[in-house]
Design a protein around this motif. Structure first.
Motif, PDB file in Angstrom:
ATOM      1  N   LEU A  86       0.853  -1.182   0.000  1.00 16.54           N
ATOM      2  CA  LEU A  86       0.000   0.000   0.000  1.00 16.54           C
ATOM      3  C   LEU A  86       0.891   1.234   0.000  1.00 16.54           C
ATOM      4  O   LEU A  86       1.776   1.365   0.835  1.00 16.54           O
ATOM      5  CB  LEU A  86      -0.905   0.008   1.230  1.00 16.54           C
ATOM      6  N   ARG A 117      -3.519   5.070  -2.071  1.00 17.09           N
ATOM      7  CA  ARG A 117      -4.589   5.801  -1.404  1.00 17.09           C
ATOM      8  C   ARG A 117      -4.065   7.141  -0.916  1.00 17.09           C
ATOM      9  O   ARG A 117      -2.889   7.254  -0.533  1.00 17.09           O
ATOM     10  CB  ARG A 117      -5.126   5.029  -0.185  1.00 17.09           C
ATOM     11  N   GLU A 158      -1.010  -0.699  -4.428  1.00 11.75           N
ATOM     12  CA  GLU A 158      -2.309  -0.030  -4.281  1.00 11.75           C
ATOM     13  C   GLU A 158      -2.043   1.364  -3.739  1.00 11.75           C
ATOM     14  O   GLU A 158      -1.189   1.535  -2.862  1.00 11.75           O
ATOM     15  CB  GLU A 158      -3.182  -0.824  -3.310  1.00 11.75           C
TER      16      GLU A 158
END
Length: 267
Positions: free
Chosen positions: A215, A243, A241
């Motif tokens: 992440l 974010r 990923e």
């Protein structure tokens, strides 16, 4: 807090502390930080059923140092701390979180040092060259010169103003802060961080070798360049990923950051 010690593969002694009893998360700090900077975040992780493991990167705090410096040595350091808390042994899983250049250490550990980590989280790895803002070799050379001359205060000031690009009022705030003396003590490690970063383009071979779920996070108050660099890093990872979270420049409050990290690591 009392430090424990382990030894890296080149003989460097590393200081670390573990907060909590759950699966360990190695908290790897960025430039100008010792393990103390990671304690608030580690405590938040401990409250969520994990344990935060903070450690002093080589040349900082209570850890030793061994010349010559090389990025892979820092990867081996992280692998040694992971092994010390049971990664690959009795612990079923071990994770890591890397703040800024600390994320580069995680990538080295995964790609070149064989660290036994199940999942990792990177916060704003500064690969700004991926979006056109290369690390300036002239500024890096000047920083190295200041460090070699023992001009520690000037080196930290130069790093904050000319390499990070903080405005004068923010630099003056750092100089007046209680952390200033500690920053000066570890000014020589700024050269380690610039060496880790290289020209700030994405290290494609290194990223391709990191196969674990990763992440990559950024703060919505950071510069667009830092946010775009984090996004580019996630896209280049095989299992990345991205974010973005509400925060301030290059930081998200530990109490807001920890639940997001916990949710990803334990999913």
């Amino acid at each position: 807090m009392n430090a424990q010690f382990t030894t890296s593969s080149d003989g460097t002694e590393l200081a670390f502390e573990r907060l909590g009893d759950g699966p360990p998360v190695l908290v790897t700090g960025g430039a100008l930080s010792t393990r103390a900077a990671g304690v608030p975040f580690a405590r938040e992780l401990a409250g969520l059923g994990l344990s935060g493991v903070v450690y002093d990167r080589r040349g900082r705090g209570d850890s030793g140092d061994t010349e010559p410096y090389a990025p892979v040595r820092e990867g081996e350091d992280l692998a040694a701390v992971a092994a010390a808390v049971g990664a690959g042994g009795e612990e079923s899983e071990c994770f890591a979180f890397g703040m800024s250049s600390g994320g580069l250490v995680l990538l080295e550990a995964m790609a070149h040092a064989g660290a036994a980590l199940s999942r990792i989280v990177l916060f704003e790895p500064p690969f700004t060259g991926a979006v056109g803002q290369l690390q300036d070799p002239v500024r890096v050379a000047r920083l190295t010169e200041l460090v070699s001359e023992g001009e520690r205060a000037e080196a930290v000031t130069y790093f904050l103003s000319e390499i990070i690009g903080l405005p004068p009022q923010a630099v003056e705030g750092a100089r007046q802060s209680p952390a200033w003396e500690e920053m000066k003590k570890i000014a020589h490690t700024l050269c380690y961080d610039t060496t880790l970063l290289g020209d700030s383009t994405l290290p494609e071979e290194t990223l391709a070798a990191v196969r674990v779920p990763t992440l990559v996070l950024s703060s919505d108050a950071s510069t667009p360049v830092l946010q775009d660099a984090a996004r580019a890093t996630a896209e280049a990872l095989p299992n990345g990923e991205y974010r973005t979270l509400p925060g301030v420049f290059h930081q998200v409050p530990p109490e807001e950051l920890a639940p997001v990290v916990q949710d990803f690591l334990m999913s």
